[in-house]
Design an enzyme around this catalytic site. Structure first.
Site, mmCIF file in Angstrom:
data_model
loop_
_atom_site.group_PDB
_atom_site.id
_atom_site.type_symbol
_atom_site.label_atom_id
_atom_site.label_comp_id
_atom_site.label_asym_id
_atom_site.label_seq_id
_atom_site.Cartn_x
_atom_site.Cartn_y
_atom_site.Cartn_z
ATOM 1 N N GLN A 6 -23.038 30.228 44.269
ATOM 2 C CA GLN A 6 -22.465 31.509 43.872
ATOM 3 C C GLN A 6 -21.777 31.399 42.513
ATOM 4 O OE1 GLN A 6 -20.742 33.572 47.710
ATOM 5 N NE2 GLN A 6 -20.426 31.362 47.891
ATOM 6 N N VAL A 28 -21.212 30.636 38.433
ATOM 7 C CA VAL A 28 -21.950 31.004 37.221
ATOM 8 C C VAL A 28 -21.690 30.002 36.091
ATOM 9 C CG1 VAL A 28 -22.027 33.445 37.813
ATOM 10 C CG2 VAL A 28 -20.089 32.584 36.485
ATOM 11 N N HIS A 62 -25.750 34.261 41.574
ATOM 12 C CA HIS A 62 -25.067 35.278 40.759
ATOM 13 C C HIS A 62 -25.285 35.086 39.268
ATOM 14 C CE1 HIS A 62 -22.160 35.756 44.400
ATOM 15 N NE2 HIS A 62 -23.293 36.437 44.555
ATOM 16 N N CYS A 69 -29.256 42.207 26.926
ATOM 17 C CA CYS A 69 -29.000 43.542 26.394
ATOM 18 C C CYS A 69 -29.367 44.569 27.466
ATOM 19 C CB CYS A 69 -29.823 43.787 25.133
ATOM 20 S SG CYS A 69 -29.633 45.465 24.461
ATOM 21 N N ASN A 90 -14.274 23.763 53.516
ATOM 22 C CA ASN A 90 -13.511 24.662 52.640
ATOM 23 C C ASN A 90 -12.025 24.390 52.808
ATOM 24 O OD1 ASN A 90 -13.677 26.787 50.683
ATOM 25 N ND2 ASN A 90 -12.832 28.194 52.190
ATOM 26 N N GLY A 136 -9.671 26.639 52.809
ATOM 27 C CA GLY A 136 -9.005 27.725 53.513
ATOM 28 C C GLY A 136 -9.955 28.383 54.474
ATOM 29 N N VAL A 196 -12.745 19.757 48.973
ATOM 30 C CA VAL A 196 -14.197 19.602 48.902
ATOM 31 C C VAL A 196 -14.621 18.219 48.435
ATOM 32 C CG1 VAL A 196 -16.220 20.374 47.608
ATOM 33 C CG2 VAL A 196 -14.711 22.058 48.668
#
Length: 308
Positions: free
Chosen positions: A128, A130, A146, A154, A276, A278, A294
């Protein structure tokens, strides 16, 4: 905004503001670790990674204890697409924040995922994030769900430019801007921007598309309120079809595009494991829940998982 656009914007805001609460208690750490290790030992596990794997590279997460959502709301696609002032704000802030994103390096967690791919324990990665760090760490078969901040598209003509190339043009159009803007170097957000004053935003000069001249340029990433491109969904489906289970690493799964992989795995009778720091939206559906940092968890797993 007209009504459909306004409704999509409100839905995106609800996604951003979603609170991930406890739905299942964490398991005993040894039980969770051993369960995940056995799952990886069978091989061909699909990994889904989130912002939690990149925090050790200096990129904050969204919903952790010090996550960026506590002080910053990401822009929705509807704002970016239909509000020129919002685009101006984004690019001014991103021009400054790019300094930090451009120097981020893969950390041990990214390298351990690549190593587990090398043994066959993990057969593909859906991220997920970028930031492009999985590929730079040597991971093959990565689907950037993502998108990637390293490219700019553009919205008017579809021309794609590299982000470093755009940054060079922005620097030429804004001489002395970075020297005039003093911000906390640790205040960069996961989407690569920082908070600036209205005066600093107004002082920024945007450049146009190299092909058509439009200033409607957008980082080639999926914003809140925007759909994941069909070709990426298909790439994810191919990885899911070849997988024996799903390992979620460093994600609260608050966004549906990631959570859907958990739902798909459960529907197909595959085990789900979550590492994870949390609570996660998928905890109640997971076979294994390891509530821990992690990178140390991946280090332990790499030390005990034999080659399948």
């Amino acid at each position: 905004m007209d009504l459909p656009i306004a409704n999509a914007h409100r839905a995106a805001i609800r996604s951003i503001e979603r609170i991930v609460a406890e739905t299942a208690p964490p398991q005993d750490p040894v039980t969770a670790r051993d369960g995940i290790a056995a799952m990886l030992a069978r091989g061909s596990v699909l990994a889904l990674t989130g912002a939690g794997i990149s925090t050790d590279s200096g990129i904050p997460d969204y919903r952790g204890p010090r996550g960026s959502l506590r002080s910053h709301r990401p822009m929705t696609y509807q704002e970016f697409k239909h509000d020129p002032a919002a685009r101006q704000r984004y690019w001014a802030r991103s021009f400054v924040g790019w300094r930090r994103m451009a120097i981020a390096e893969p950390n041990e967690g990214h390298q351990l995922v690549a190593a587990l791919q090398g043994t066959g324990a993990i057969h593909g990665v859906v991220t997920q994030n970028v930031d492009g760090l999985h590929r730079r760490a040597g991971s093959p078969d990565v689907v950037t769900l993502h998108g990637d901040l390293d490219e700019v598209k553009c919205l008017n003509c579809g021309f794609v430019e590299s982000r470093p190339g755009l940054d060079h043009r922005l620097a030429a159009a804004n001489p002395g801007y970075l020297e005039r803007v003093v911000v906390d170097p640790d205040a960069v957000n996961p989407d690569g921007d920082v908070t600036l004053s209205d005066a600093q935003i107004a002082d920024f000069t945007m450049v146009g598309c190299l092909s058509c001249g439009s200033v409607e340029l957008k980082p080639d990433v999926v914003y809140f309120g925007e759909n994941v491109p069909a070709e990426r969904k298909e790439a994810v489906r191919r990885l899911e079809a070849a997988s024996t289970g799903l390992l979620v690493i460093g994600s609260s799964l608050a966004v549906m595009s990631g959570y859907k992989l958990v739902l798909n795995a459960v529907a197909n009778g595959r085990q789900v494991a979550i590492i994870n720091g949390g609570p996660s939206r998928g905890d109640a559906k997971a076979h294994w829940r390891w509530r821990t940092r992690v990178t140390p968890a991946l280090r332990e797993l790499a030390g005990v998982v034999p080659a399948p």
